[in-house]
Write a protein that holds these residues in place. Structure first.
Motif, PDB file in Angstrom:
ATOM      1  N   LEU A  23       0.839  -1.569   0.222  1.00 56.92           N
ATOM      2  CA  LEU A  23      -0.023   0.308   0.049  1.00 56.92           C
ATOM      3  C   LEU A  23       0.663   1.561  -0.398  1.00 56.92           C
ATOM      4  CD1 LEU A  23      -2.821   1.294   0.334  1.00 56.92           C
ATOM      5  CD2 LEU A  23      -2.826   1.290   2.848  1.00 56.92           C
ATOM      6  N   TYR A  24       1.740   1.109   1.173  1.00 53.81           N
ATOM      7  CA  TYR A  24       3.040   1.929   0.702  1.00 53.81           C
ATOM      8  C   TYR A  24       3.259   2.869  -0.735  1.00 53.81           C
ATOM      9  CZ  TYR A  24       2.154   1.576   5.824  1.00 53.81           C
ATOM     10  OH  TYR A  24       1.263   1.392   7.018  1.00 53.81           O
ATOM     11  N   LEU A  25       3.528   1.797  -1.145  1.00 56.59           N
ATOM     12  CA  LEU A  25       4.326   2.350  -2.447  1.00 56.59           C
ATOM     13  C   LEU A  25       3.139   2.439  -3.702  1.00 56.59           C
ATOM     14  CD1 LEU A  25       6.470   1.782  -4.704  1.00 56.59           C
ATOM     15  CD2 LEU A  25       5.589  -0.489  -5.374  1.00 56.59           C
ATOM     16  N   ALA A  74     -10.351   4.952   0.047  1.00 55.34           N
ATOM     17  CA  ALA A  74      -9.676   6.774   0.865  1.00 55.34           C
ATOM     18  C   ALA A  74      -7.624   7.133   1.213  1.00 55.34           C
ATOM     19  CB  ALA A  74     -10.457   5.726   2.075  1.00 55.34           C
ATOM     20  N   LEU A  75      -7.407   5.774   1.208  1.00 56.22           N
ATOM     21  CA  LEU A  75      -6.178   6.363   1.477  1.00 56.22           C
ATOM     22  C   LEU A  75      -5.189   7.124  -0.194  1.00 56.22           C
ATOM     23  CD1 LEU A  75      -4.864   4.105   3.947  1.00 56.22           C
ATOM     24  CD2 LEU A  75      -5.405   6.493   4.112  1.00 56.22           C
ATOM     25  N   ILE A  76      -5.190   5.497  -0.930  1.00 53.06           N
ATOM     26  CA  ILE A  76      -4.928   6.504  -2.906  1.00 53.06           C
ATOM     27  C   ILE A  76      -5.729   7.329  -2.658  1.00 53.06           C
ATOM     28  CG2 ILE A  76      -4.857   4.661  -5.369  1.00 53.06           C
ATOM     29  CD1 ILE A  76      -4.723   2.726  -3.003  1.00 53.06           C
ATOM     30  N   ILE A 163     -11.918  10.532  -6.308  1.00 48.88           N
ATOM     31  CA  ILE A 163     -13.392   9.607  -5.553  1.00 48.88           C
ATOM     32  C   ILE A 163     -12.877   8.461  -6.563  1.00 48.88           C
ATOM     33  CG2 ILE A 163     -14.835   8.617  -4.125  1.00 48.88           C
ATOM     34  CD1 ILE A 163     -14.478  11.462  -2.524  1.00 48.88           C
ATOM     35  N   LEU A 164     -13.889   9.686  -8.217  1.00 46.12           N
ATOM     36  CA  LEU A 164     -14.204   8.633  -9.603  1.00 46.12           C
ATOM     37  C   LEU A 164     -13.179   7.147  -9.941  1.00 46.12           C
ATOM     38  CD1 LEU A 164     -16.747  10.632 -10.793  1.00 46.12           C
ATOM     39  CD2 LEU A 164     -17.251   8.802  -9.685  1.00 46.12           C
TER      40      LEU A 164
END
Length: 225
Positions: A23-25, A74-76, A163-164
């Motif tokens: 996820l961090y990458l 949400a995070l991305i 978001i989309l």
């Protein structure tokens, strides 16, 4: 150079991504592509699709799997939205310097003025559509900052577009992630997604130009009559 090409090639490999940051990458890549000028070469669309595939193949209960998907989206999305804000402020900060430059074969002030007119007419939709266009999504917020697009308007469409973009591609990857055919033909699937995402926008641009030409030509034909 070979190591750099290997890095780009590995970004379409879910297992490699999980082993090198997960996820961090993904957060870094999405932020860099949407907020840093030199990040235009990064593969944002494939990364989002692969994010969904990674979640689909985690050993989680159905409810936990969906919650994880929403958490990643949400995070991305936040990374992509923040990236666009950085691009906007960079464009606004350095824009006056560009306007002081003399016209040359690469840069003309006319381009900036045309972009300003375009954003005034349909700026919000342009920000959303740019999310689905490789390279364009890197430069769109910078241009918006240069032409000093209304910040509130930019912020609203930036959030909606982010978001989309993330939600649609990550969810698609999640839905298809456990399909064996997709896993064995991931490169072709990713190529199809990129084409499907960009085709409607390109068609709209082409048809829009035709309508503009027709609108200009019609008065001239009436004058001749």
């Amino acid at each position: 150079m070979t190591e750099f090409l290997d890095f780009l090639n590995n970004l379409t490999n879910p297992d490699w991504i999980v082993a090198h940051g997960g996820l961090y990458l993904l957060l870094f890549i999405v932020f860099a592509e949407t907020g840093i000028l030199v990040g235009f070469f990064l593969p944002g669309d494939p990364i989002l699709f692969i994010a969904g595939i990674i979640i689909a193949n985690l050993t989680l209960e159905p409810v936990d799997s969906v919650l994880t998907l929403l958490y990643w989206i949400a995070l991305i999305s936040a990374a992509g939205i923040l990236g666009n804000f950085v691009g906007y402020w960079c464009g606004k900060y350095f824009g006056h310097r560009l306007l002081k430059m003399k016209d040359n074969w690469l840069f003309k002030k006319e381009y900036i003025y045309k972009a300003q007119e375009f954003y005034e007419r349909r700026g919000g939709m342009a920000i959303i559509l740019a999310r689905f266009l490789p390279v364009v999504r890197t430069f769109a917020p910078i241009v918006a900052g240069i032409v000093e697009m209304d910040f509130r308007k930019f912020a609203f469409y930036n959030v909606v577009g982010g978001i989309l973009w993330v939600g649609s591609l990550a969810t698609l990857g999640y839905m298809l992630g456990e399909n064996e055919w997709v896993q064995h033909n991931l490169e072709y699937v990713i190529l199809a997604i990129v084409v499907a995402a960009t085709a409607p926008v390109i068609i709209r641009v082409i048809t829009g130009k035709r309508k503009t030409v027709a609108a200009v030509a019609e008065p001239e034909m009436l004058e001749e009559e």
